[in-house]
Scaffold this motif. Structure first.
Motif, PDB file in Angstrom:
ATOM      1  N   LEU A 143       0.768  -1.225  -0.154  1.00  0.00           N
ATOM      2  CA  LEU A 143      -0.143  -0.314   0.155  1.00  0.00           C
ATOM      3  C   LEU A 143       0.769   1.430  -0.105  1.00  0.00           C
ATOM      4  CD1 LEU A 143      -2.962   0.677   0.230  1.00  0.00           C
ATOM      5  CD2 LEU A 143      -2.629  -2.118   0.427  1.00  0.00           C
ATOM      6  N   ALA A 144       1.707   1.104   0.951  1.00  0.00           N
ATOM      7  CA  ALA A 144       2.709   2.183   0.519  1.00  0.00           C
ATOM      8  C   ALA A 144       2.999   2.563  -1.042  1.00  0.00           C
ATOM      9  CB  ALA A 144       4.051   1.976   1.156  1.00  0.00           C
ATOM     10  N   GLY A 145       3.869   1.069  -1.508  1.00  0.00           N
ATOM     11  CA  GLY A 145       4.199   1.463  -3.075  1.00  0.00           C
ATOM     12  C   GLY A 145       3.585   2.162  -3.713  1.00  0.00           C
ATOM     13  N   ILE A 146       1.686   1.769  -3.433  1.00  0.00           N
ATOM     14  CA  ILE A 146       0.610   2.699  -4.456  1.00  0.00           C
ATOM     15  C   ILE A 146       0.789   3.713  -4.200  1.00  0.00           C
ATOM     16  CG2 ILE A 146      -1.924   2.183  -4.839  1.00  0.00           C
ATOM     17  CD1 ILE A 146      -1.220  -0.834  -4.320  1.00  0.00           C
ATOM     18  N   SER A 147       0.610   4.067  -2.636  1.00  0.00           N
ATOM     19  CA  SER A 147       0.650   5.459  -2.245  1.00  0.00           C
ATOM     20  C   SER A 147       1.915   5.883  -3.278  1.00  0.00           C
ATOM     21  CB  SER A 147       0.062   5.703  -0.753  1.00  0.00           C
ATOM     22  OG  SER A 147       0.474   6.856  -0.759  1.00  0.00           O
ATOM     23  N   HIS A 148       2.711   5.447  -2.792  1.00  0.00           N
ATOM     24  CA  HIS A 148       3.765   6.479  -3.250  1.00  0.00           C
ATOM     25  C   HIS A 148       3.416   6.857  -5.049  1.00  0.00           C
ATOM     26  CE1 HIS A 148       7.859   7.215  -5.213  1.00  0.00           C
ATOM     27  NE2 HIS A 148       8.187   7.776  -4.083  1.00  0.00           N
ATOM     28  N   ASP A 149       3.125   5.855  -5.745  1.00  0.00           N
ATOM     29  CA  ASP A 149       2.542   5.889  -7.239  1.00  0.00           C
ATOM     30  C   ASP A 149       2.168   6.812  -7.540  1.00  0.00           C
ATOM     31  OD1 ASP A 149       5.391   4.009  -7.580  1.00  0.00           O
ATOM     32  OD2 ASP A 149       3.902   2.277  -7.117  1.00  0.00           O
ATOM     33  N   LEU A 150       1.343   7.090  -6.961  1.00  0.00           N
ATOM     34  CA  LEU A 150      -0.220   7.000  -6.483  1.00  0.00           C
ATOM     35  C   LEU A 150       0.167   8.827  -6.292  1.00  0.00           C
ATOM     36  CD1 LEU A 150      -3.358   4.838  -6.101  1.00  0.00           C
ATOM     37  CD2 LEU A 150      -2.758   6.203  -8.693  1.00  0.00           C
ATOM     38  N   ARG A 151       0.288   9.241  -5.914  1.00  0.00           N
ATOM     39  CA  ARG A 151       0.974  10.676  -5.385  1.00  0.00           C
ATOM     40  C   ARG A 151       2.006  11.248  -6.098  1.00  0.00           C
ATOM     41  NH1 ARG A 151       1.481   9.000   0.089  1.00  0.00           N
ATOM     42  NH2 ARG A 151      -0.432  10.096   1.649  1.00  0.00           N
ATOM     43  N   THR A 152       2.007  10.625  -6.750  1.00  0.00           N
ATOM     44  CA  THR A 152       3.205  11.128  -7.859  1.00  0.00           C
ATOM     45  C   THR A 152       2.541  11.734  -9.330  1.00  0.00           C
ATOM     46  OG1 THR A 152       5.348  10.024  -7.490  1.00  0.00           O
ATOM     47  CG2 THR A 152       5.362  11.057  -9.209  1.00  0.00           C
ATOM     48  N   PRO A 153       1.631  11.358  -9.351  1.00  0.00           N
ATOM     49  CA  PRO A 153       0.704  12.144 -10.922  1.00  0.00           C
ATOM     50  C   PRO A 153       0.226  13.014 -10.377  1.00  0.00           C
ATOM     51  CG  PRO A 153      -0.216   9.504 -10.557  1.00  0.00           C
ATOM     52  CD  PRO A 153       1.613   9.428  -9.475  1.00  0.00           C
ATOM     53  N   LEU A 154      -0.300  12.988  -9.541  1.00  0.00           N
ATOM     54  CA  LEU A 154      -1.609  13.713  -8.225  1.00  0.00           C
ATOM     55  C   LEU A 154      -0.530  15.098  -7.825  1.00  0.00           C
ATOM     56  CD1 LEU A 154      -3.442  11.223  -5.540  1.00  0.00           C
ATOM     57  CD2 LEU A 154      -4.437  12.322  -8.224  1.00  0.00           C
ATOM     58  N   THR A 155       0.362  14.870  -8.304  1.00  0.00           N
ATOM     59  CA  THR A 155       1.869  16.234  -7.098  1.00  0.00           C
ATOM     60  C   THR A 155       1.791  16.919  -8.689  1.00  0.00           C
ATOM     61  OG1 THR A 155       2.264  14.595  -5.432  1.00  0.00           O
ATOM     62  CG2 THR A 155       3.359  17.035  -6.967  1.00  0.00           C
ATOM     63  N   ARG A 156       1.619  15.692  -9.863  1.00  0.00           N
ATOM     64  CA  ARG A 156       1.479  16.496 -11.458  1.00  0.00           C
ATOM     65  C   ARG A 156       0.594  17.552 -11.655  1.00  0.00           C
ATOM     66  NH1 ARG A 156       4.877  11.735 -13.066  1.00  0.00           N
ATOM     67  NH2 ARG A 156       2.982  11.187 -14.024  1.00  0.00           N
ATOM     68  N   LEU A 157      -0.236  16.141 -11.315  1.00  0.00           N
ATOM     69  CA  LEU A 157      -2.130  17.137 -12.068  1.00  0.00           C
ATOM     70  C   LEU A 157      -2.044  18.234 -10.742  1.00  0.00           C
ATOM     71  CD1 LEU A 157      -4.025  14.071 -11.918  1.00  0.00           C
ATOM     72  CD2 LEU A 157      -3.048  16.099 -13.655  1.00  0.00           C
TER      73      LEU A 157
END
Length: 431
Positions: free
Chosen positions: A235-249
């Motif tokens: 879940l930490a990996g998924i959270s980190h992977d999702l946070r990256t595109p959210l930050t770009r957005l």
């Protein structure tokens, strides 16, 4: 005692039951043996001894009643029977004891054989029995050693049996104590494992079956810990992977011209980040947080101050100190109060300390939850749209996170109807 179950009369604890199982048979056997020994064997032996003494007293009476006085023969009788007698006693000593153990048996045996009423006394100094009776207008006195009439050392057997029984009982209790101690240590370790606390230095002890159960619990905990770590990492990996595109957005939206659509998109991104944080908090469960002393009254006051719709209507005047995981407990209380405010608009908080624990009630005046769905509401990712508004954002983890945090603290979280008409959440925590 109609309507009373026999189960209510027996102790509930394992140690108390083991003591009862050890003592009860010993006591019953001792009582039965004493009853049989005294009323059966010992009484029969004393009866035979008393009858022998009675026959000798009859011989003495016949000699005293004879017209010919033979001093040598009387001396022979006294030496042979081991007794002394006075055929013409004027009085009986007054400092004698009339009643003694089995005196009724001796008295009855002599009276039946002699066919006369007798007075039976015991000299406490010489331990002789004084047998006195009237014959032909003259008082006769016969002195007999008490050991010839009754078995005076019979009680020693019972004393030794009781002493040895007590020794065996204490040895059994010591063994049971060690045996039960290993079970209690396993219970404490299991409860600590259930709260996510590792018991340092715990080793399986006790009987083979207890050690096997302890090793099984330790292996189960290790598997659960590995599973939780794998899930947390995933879940930490998924959270980190999702946070990256959210930050770009978020960065891309920040350079665009402000508009209502842009603001709505930013709010959606914030909600998604908050959901990710809740998911990660649920999976992690604050297991790595160490316990410390917490002032529950101050924590509740700080949380309630963050919600204008929440108010503390009653709490103890003094501080409520307890050992807990501060962040986990704060998150649980925040979720309870936040849910009440979000779904109802009003949250009344009550706190009461009692004995070794404290109870916290959070009441709201919202639509509430049907009683048959209380258990379902505690499950993660569950939102009860029938009774709670669908317009309220969230992931359905609030009650589940609060329930997990309460269990880790050794407490219990329950749901019921509120006096305000909505839902009441009751949190019981040990101090």
């Amino acid at each position: 005692m109609s309507g009373v179950s026999w189960r209510t009369l027996f102790p509930k604890g394992l140690y108390a039951r083991s003591i009862l199982m050890t003592l009860l048979p010993v006591i019953i056997i001792l009582l039965l043996m004493i009853i049989y020994y005294y009323n059966g064997h010992l009484r029969a032996v004393n009866l035979k001894l008393s009858q022998a003494v009675a026959r000798e007293v009859v011989i003495v009476e016949n000699e005293c009643a004879s017209q010919i006085v033979d001093i040598d023969y009387r001396s022979f009788i006294a030496a042979t029977f081991g007794m002394e007698f006075d055929c013409d006693a004027l009085l009986v000593e007054q400092n004698l004891t009339q009643r003694f153990f089995y005196s009724d048996l001796v008295e009855q045996a002599i009276e039946e054989r002699l066919e006369k009423e007798i007075d039976l006394f015991r000299d406490p100094q010489s331990d002789y029995l004084h047998i006195s009776f009237i014959s032909e207008g003259t008082r006769r006195v016969v002195l007999v050693d008490r050991k010839r009439a009754i078995a005076i050392n019979g009680h020693i057997f019972i004393v030794w049996v009781v002493v040895f029984s007590l020794v065996m009982v204490f040895a059994a209790l010591a063994f049971l104590r060690n045996h039960v101690r290993s079970i209690l240590r396993l219970t404490e370790a299991t409860q600590a494992f259930g709260r996510g606390v590792d018991v340092e230095g715990y080793r399986p002890t006790g009987a083979r079956e207890v050690r096997a159960a302890a090793r099984a619990v330790i292996r189960m905990r290790r598997r659960l810990v590995r599973f939780a770590e794998q899930r947390t990492k995933m879940l930490a990996g998924i959270s980190h992977d999702l946070r990256t595109p959210l930050t770009r957005l978020r960065l891309q939206l920040s350079i665009l011209e402000p508009s209502e659509d842009i603001d709505a998109a930013k709010n959606d991104i914030s909600d998604m980040e908050e959901m990710l944080n809740e998911y990660l908090a649920f999976v992690r469960g604050e297991d790595e947080e160490s316990s410390s002393m917490v002032d529950l009254s101050r924590m509740l006051t700080n949380i309630a101050d963050g919600y204008p719709e929440a108010r503390i209507i009653s709490k103890p005047n003094e501080s409520i100190l307890m050992r807990a995981q501060p962040l986990s407990l704060k998150r649980a209380l925040s979720n309870l109060i936040g849910n009440a405010v979000a779904y109802a608009g009003r949250a009344d908080i009550s706190v009461q300390s009692h004995g070794g624990g404290v109870t916290i009630w959070v009441d709201d005046d919202g639509p509430g939850i049907s009683p048959d769905r209380y258990d379902e509401a505690m499950k993660p990712f569950t939102r009860l749209e029938d009774s709670r508004s669908q317009n309220v954002p969230g992931t359905g983890l609030g009650l589940s996170l609060a329930n997990d945090a309460t269990r880790r603290a050794g407490g219990r979280l329950t749901l019921c109807s509120s006096p305000l008409g909505g839902l009441r959440v009751e949190m019981k925590l040990p101090l």
